[in-house]
Each structure stands twice: as C-alpha cells, then as structure tokens.
Design an enzyme around this catalytic site. Sequence first.
Site, short mmCIF file in Angstrom:
data_model
loop_
_atom_site.label_atom_id
_atom_site.label_comp_id
_atom_site.label_asym_id
_atom_site.label_seq_id
_atom_site.Cartn_x
_atom_site.Cartn_y
_atom_site.Cartn_z
CB THR A 1 -0.81 -0.35 1.11
OG1 THR A 1 -1.84 1.06 1.45
CG2 THR A 1 -0.54 0.39 2.59
CG ASN A 2 0.00 4.53 -1.78
OD1 ASN A 2 -0.73 5.65 -0.64
ND2 ASN A 2 -0.54 4.21 -2.77
NE ARG A 3 4.64 8.83 4.16
CZ ARG A 3 5.22 9.70 3.89
NH1 ARG A 3 5.82 9.85 2.83
NH2 ARG A 3 4.70 10.88 4.58
CB ALA B 1 -1.92 7.42 -2.80
#
Length: 400
Positions: free
Chosen positions: A211-213, A279
């Site tokens: 995943t991402n932030r 995102a």
Amino acid sequence: MKYPYLENKNILIGVSSGIAIYKAVDLVSKLRKMNLNLKVIMTKNAKNWVSDQIFSAVGNCDVYYSSFDVKGGWIPHTELSNWADLFIVAPATANIIAKISCGISNDLLTSTAIAFAKESKLIVPTMNVRMYENKALQRNLKILEADGWTIIEPEVGHLADGEIGKGRYPDNDRILEYAEYLLCKKDFLNKKVLISAGPTVEKIDPVRYITNRSSGKMGYELAREFACRGADVTLVSGPTNLTAPSLVKNFIPVESAIDMEKVMVTYSENSDIIIMSAAVGDFRIKNFSAQKLKKDDVLVLELEKNPDILKELGEKKRENQILIGFAAETQNHEEYAKKKLKEKKLDMIIVNDVSRKDIGFESDENEVIVYSYGEEYRLEKNHKRIIAALIIDYVYNKFC
Ligand code: PMT
C-alpha cells in the site's frame, strides 16, 4: 477536525436533562477551542445531573437557566435568541421535544426556542429506545422538522439503562458537521460530485499487502466541504482510519485499484465533478498466493500494471463534466503536473510535494499549486479543510 463555518459565530447550546448530558459538556469543550462566541442555557432539571459551573468552566462562557434573570432592559429569552447565529439543543429529552413542538414556553430554554426566528436550529434527541420509538415522540419530531428544526438522529447501541437500541447521543463531530451545514453557502446544490480518497491495497497473500502512505485526509476534507456546500457527494475510499463525513450521501469503501476503477467508472457517468485525490497503487501482485507464504519460500514478487483510472475517466469524459486530478511529486513539480494535466485530459490538476513531512501524505496540512490551462494558483500551507475550501472556490469561479 476543523469547522471553518463556525468561526466567529455566536453559538447557543440548550441543554435539557438527559443522562447523556456529560457528552454535551464535551461538545461545549470542543467549541471553546474554536474561534467563536459561546453561551449555554440549562433547564432546571438538567442542573440535577451536572452543575452549571461545569459548563461555565469548560466553555469559558455564561450559563443561563432563569427566565427572570432580567438585568436592565436585558430579557434573557429575547436577547439570547437574537444574539445566537446557531442554536443547538443537545441532549433533547422527550419532554423538551414535546414542549418545543407545541410551542410551550414555560422556562428559559423553551421560551428561547420559540423566540429563535432563524433556520439554523439543531436538535439532538437522546433517550431510551422505547421512548424514542413512541408514537407521540415521533409525531413531535415530525412537527419540529416541519417547523424548520434540523434533527440529528440518535445512534443505535448500548443505552444508559443497559438496553440496546436507537437513542444514543451521536458523536459530537456529527453534530458540528450538521451545524456547519446550516451556516454555509450552498453554491453546489444539485451538483453530483465524485471523489476518490486514501490509498489502494494490493494483496500479496491473505496476510500481507502493498500500500502507500495516503491517510485519506485530503480527499475526505474535499468531500466534507463539497457536501457542506450542498453537493450530492459520493466518496470512494481506500482503507483509512477516518470516519466518513456525515453529510456525504454515498460512501463506498474499496481496497484494490481494480475495485476503485470499477466504482469510479460506474459513478462517473452520472457525475458533474470528479476529483481523483486517491493515491492509487501503480502496480498489483501478479502471483497472489491464496495461502500464507512461508518464511523460507523463495520470495520474488511479480508485479503487473494497474489501470490508470484518471486517464480512463479522461477518455470517457462527457461534455460539461469537470475532471480534476492530483499530482504527488517530489521534484520537477510544474513539469510533471502539466504533463499529467494534458495526458489525462483533465480540466485542472493540483500538485503537492510528497517529499515534505509537514504537508502532503498523512499531515493535517497541505500546500498546493493548482494548474489549469494557462493558469496557476498557489495555495500557501494551511489545514486541508481550508485548502479544500479554496480549491472548491476556484472550481466554482472557473467552471460553474
Ligand atoms: O491522503 P493524504 O494523507 O491526505 O495525502 C493526500 C495525497 C498526497 C494522497 C493527495 O494530495 C494526492 O496527491 N493524491 C494523488 C496521489 C497520486 O497517486 O498521485 P500521482 O501523481 O501518482 O497520480 C496522478 C493522478 O492520477 C492522481 O489523481 C491519481 O489519483 C491518479 N491515478 C494514479 C495512478 C493510477 N493507477 N490511477 C490513477 O487514477
């Protein structure tokens, strides 16, 4: 949370004698931390649960309970009702609801209610489930609604007397979101707005993922602001720790980029304004394992490209639809953002620097530059709610 439309306003809280009164203390405490003017009215019975001194200390404000506290020409119910921009009755007992709904005015709270002539009035029914479901109570709520009161429905859950059902005092943030709605301009009424937010999640096996932030904060603030200004908002969100904004009509949680693509494409057909602030992961796992991978398995993750949702929406864009993207960059911001603006056939792109810790991912604040064809609009660092409001003002002035 930030409530810009409550700032500098005169807010009057009417407290009746529900057991949830301690939650109204928290409401007053929250409001005190904002830049606004606060006053409280308590019924005589409310003072059996909590002292007026508590509201006065926590809210740093005056607390009134007597209709006869006349000083000079100052008559409490007419002065307070005139002074307030917004009147919130919380908690509202079955008794106070019955009295206000039929115009009884035999104490300061009910007299102020009958003298309050503005539309910005909220009531928060809170009581036992059987009382809440009682026909007379429901009839009285309908009357209040017809008389212009906004009713915040109670929540379902454990009640003070041990029963489970509908009657719980709602989250104070929900009350404040409705409060803002009553005070805010409605320049996006009848507009359908579709917003994506948060990260996407690509599974490796049943327990691991990529995943991402993204926290979802930027997208949720855009959704909150649009909904406050009257838009019919659909918020499509990857997994976040945030609560869906109360005024958002349609909240659709998703996980992967493919899930998000399906929902965004479906809802885009009927949307006037689309904003991709999510995102989206550019890649997903090619060799997803249905079983948990073992430590000593040779781990080579094969990736394949995810669809570019925004580009697809750009290709499908219909006339008069406004399509807005974000660009998360760490260098060459202007060049990369303008390239995405053109390639994805957008009307506008908002670039933020995701290498900075104080803005962009996760932070409550952001600093952005908005690019449309031949125009540039810089927004200095501010709370994401304020950034959202300024972006939406820009959209209104440019496209609506
Ligand atoms: O959620 P927060 O913690 O508040 O952080 C906010 C944010 C930094 C995530 C947000 O402000 C932001 O920049 N969102 C876009 C992130 C991104 O994916 O940017 P990008 O430059 O990689 O993509 C450009 C645009 O294409 C974006 O609108 C993105 O949503 C979209 N995209 C990207 C890849 C893909 N496969 N499909 C897409 O639709």
